[in-house]
Write a protein that holds these residues in place. Structure first.
Motif, PDB file in Angstrom:
ATOM      1  N   GLN A  83     -18.283   2.403  -5.993  1.00  0.00           N
ATOM      2  CA  GLN A  83     -19.283   1.620  -6.198  1.00  0.00           C
ATOM      3  C   GLN A  83     -19.949   0.842  -4.931  1.00  0.00           C
ATOM      4  O   GLN A  83     -21.136   0.889  -4.961  1.00  0.00           O
ATOM      5  CB  GLN A  83     -18.725   0.638  -7.344  1.00  0.00           C
ATOM      6  CG  GLN A  83     -18.279   0.956  -8.734  1.00  0.00           C
ATOM      7  CD  GLN A  83     -19.511   2.168  -9.360  1.00  0.00           C
ATOM      8  OE1 GLN A  83     -20.797   1.597  -9.398  1.00  0.00           O
ATOM      9  NE2 GLN A  83     -19.210   2.937 -10.071  1.00  0.00           N
TER      10      GLN A  83
ATOM     11  N   TYR B 239      -1.462   1.618  -7.109  1.00  0.00           N
ATOM     12  CA  TYR B 239      -2.786   0.999  -7.312  1.00  0.00           C
ATOM     13  C   TYR B 239      -3.508   1.486  -6.133  1.00  0.00           C
ATOM     14  O   TYR B 239      -3.292   1.547  -4.907  1.00  0.00           O
ATOM     15  CB  TYR B 239      -2.626  -0.371  -7.259  1.00  0.00           C
ATOM     16  CG  TYR B 239      -1.781  -1.041  -8.423  1.00  0.00           C
ATOM     17  CD1 TYR B 239      -1.967  -0.640  -9.748  1.00  0.00           C
ATOM     18  CD2 TYR B 239      -0.844  -1.694  -8.134  1.00  0.00           C
ATOM     19  CE1 TYR B 239      -1.072  -1.034 -10.703  1.00  0.00           C
ATOM     20  CE2 TYR B 239      -0.071  -2.001  -8.989  1.00  0.00           C
ATOM     21  CZ  TYR B 239       0.079  -1.811 -10.412  1.00  0.00           C
ATOM     22  OH  TYR B 239       0.888  -2.355 -11.295  1.00  0.00           O
ATOM     23  N   SER B 240      -5.021   1.716  -6.571  1.00  0.00           N
ATOM     24  CA  SER B 240      -6.037   2.273  -5.481  1.00  0.00           C
ATOM     25  C   SER B 240      -7.124   1.358  -5.635  1.00  0.00           C
ATOM     26  O   SER B 240      -7.403   1.110  -6.881  1.00  0.00           O
ATOM     27  CB  SER B 240      -6.069   3.477  -5.461  1.00  0.00           C
ATOM     28  OG  SER B 240      -7.052   4.079  -4.590  1.00  0.00           O
ATOM     29  N   ASN B 241      -7.846   0.956  -4.809  1.00  0.00           N
ATOM     30  CA  ASN B 241      -9.251   0.352  -4.828  1.00  0.00           C
ATOM     31  C   ASN B 241     -10.374   1.545  -4.462  1.00  0.00           C
ATOM     32  O   ASN B 241     -11.365   1.357  -4.174  1.00  0.00           O
ATOM     33  CB  ASN B 241      -9.379  -0.692  -3.677  1.00  0.00           C
ATOM     34  CG  ASN B 241      -9.416  -0.411  -2.331  1.00  0.00           C
ATOM     35  OD1 ASN B 241      -8.917   0.839  -2.183  1.00  0.00           O
ATOM     36  ND2 ASN B 241     -10.032  -1.098  -1.497  1.00  0.00           N
ATOM     37  N   GLY B 242      -9.935   2.798  -4.709  1.00  0.00           N
ATOM     38  CA  GLY B 242     -10.906   3.873  -4.659  1.00  0.00           C
ATOM     39  C   GLY B 242     -12.261   3.933  -5.239  1.00  0.00           C
ATOM     40  O   GLY B 242     -13.207   3.932  -5.096  1.00  0.00           O
ATOM     41  N   LEU B 243     -11.963   3.225  -6.708  1.00  0.00           N
ATOM     42  CA  LEU B 243     -13.279   3.031  -7.604  1.00  0.00           C
ATOM     43  C   LEU B 243     -13.985   2.139  -7.004  1.00  0.00           C
ATOM     44  O   LEU B 243     -15.359   2.255  -7.153  1.00  0.00           O
ATOM     45  CB  LEU B 243     -12.706   3.048  -8.892  1.00  0.00           C
ATOM     46  CG  LEU B 243     -12.098   4.038  -9.649  1.00  0.00           C
ATOM     47  CD1 LEU B 243     -11.505   3.824 -11.271  1.00  0.00           C
ATOM     48  CD2 LEU B 243     -13.047   5.340  -9.926  1.00  0.00           C
ATOM     49  N   VAL B 244     -13.697   1.264  -6.661  1.00  0.00           N
ATOM     50  CA  VAL B 244     -14.432  -0.097  -6.066  1.00  0.00           C
ATOM     51  C   VAL B 244     -15.167   0.500  -4.834  1.00  0.00           C
ATOM     52  O   VAL B 244     -16.403   0.093  -4.539  1.00  0.00           O
ATOM     53  CB  VAL B 244     -13.438  -1.395  -5.814  1.00  0.00           C
ATOM     54  CG1 VAL B 244     -14.296  -2.541  -5.001  1.00  0.00           C
ATOM     55  CG2 VAL B 244     -12.645  -1.840  -7.043  1.00  0.00           C
ATOM     56  N   GLU B 245     -14.477   1.005  -3.929  1.00  0.00           N
ATOM     57  CA  GLU B 245     -14.991   1.512  -2.826  1.00  0.00           C
ATOM     58  C   GLU B 245     -16.249   2.433  -3.058  1.00  0.00           C
ATOM     59  O   GLU B 245     -17.200   2.301  -2.443  1.00  0.00           O
ATOM     60  CB  GLU B 245     -14.080   2.169  -2.073  1.00  0.00           C
ATOM     61  CG  GLU B 245     -13.317   1.071  -1.256  1.00  0.00           C
ATOM     62  CD  GLU B 245     -13.555   0.186  -0.430  1.00  0.00           C
ATOM     63  OE1 GLU B 245     -14.689   0.506   0.400  1.00  0.00           O
ATOM     64  OE2 GLU B 245     -13.073  -0.928  -0.083  1.00  0.00           O
TER      65      GLU B 245
ATOM     66  N   GLY C 193       0.711  -1.097  -0.127  1.00  0.00           N
ATOM     67  CA  GLY C 193      -0.184  -0.017  -0.277  1.00  0.00           C
ATOM     68  C   GLY C 193       0.891   1.342   0.018  1.00  0.00           C
ATOM     69  O   GLY C 193       0.434   2.343  -0.500  1.00  0.00           O
TER      70      GLY C 193
END
Length: 87
Positions: free
Chosen positions: A59, A51-57, A46
């Motif tokens: 949604q 990379y980031s999981n911001g888009l998934v979070e 991290g």
């Protein structure tokens, strides 16, 4: 954690920071550092990877909002339709 280390993605400084925390007299920081030690590989990833999981979070948040708005009001087919056609 040091804000600079997080913002500039310098995961290689994590070991130095953990050593400083271990030698400190702050039990809260020491407990936090022991939690980081348990999942050190993920923390380093991290702090170094772009990379980031911001888009998934985002949604997931949108889906939970729709689900909360419709709780007790409609059946699953209507919820499904609303999720698929929401903009």
């Amino acid at each position: 954690m040091r804000v600079h280390m997080v913002r500039t993605r310098q995961g290689e400084q994590l070991d130095t920071w953990l050593a400083k925390v271990a030698s400190s007299s702050l039990p809260e920081f020491q407990k936090f550092a022991s939690g980081i030690e348990r999942d050190k590989a993920a923390v380093i990833a991290g702090l170094t990877l772009p990379y980031s999981n911001g888009l998934v979070e985002g949604q997931v948040n949108r889906l939970k909002l729709i689900k909360r708005m419709m709780y007790g009001r409609a059946s699953f087919p209507l919820l499904r339709q609303r999720v698929l056609h929401a903009a």
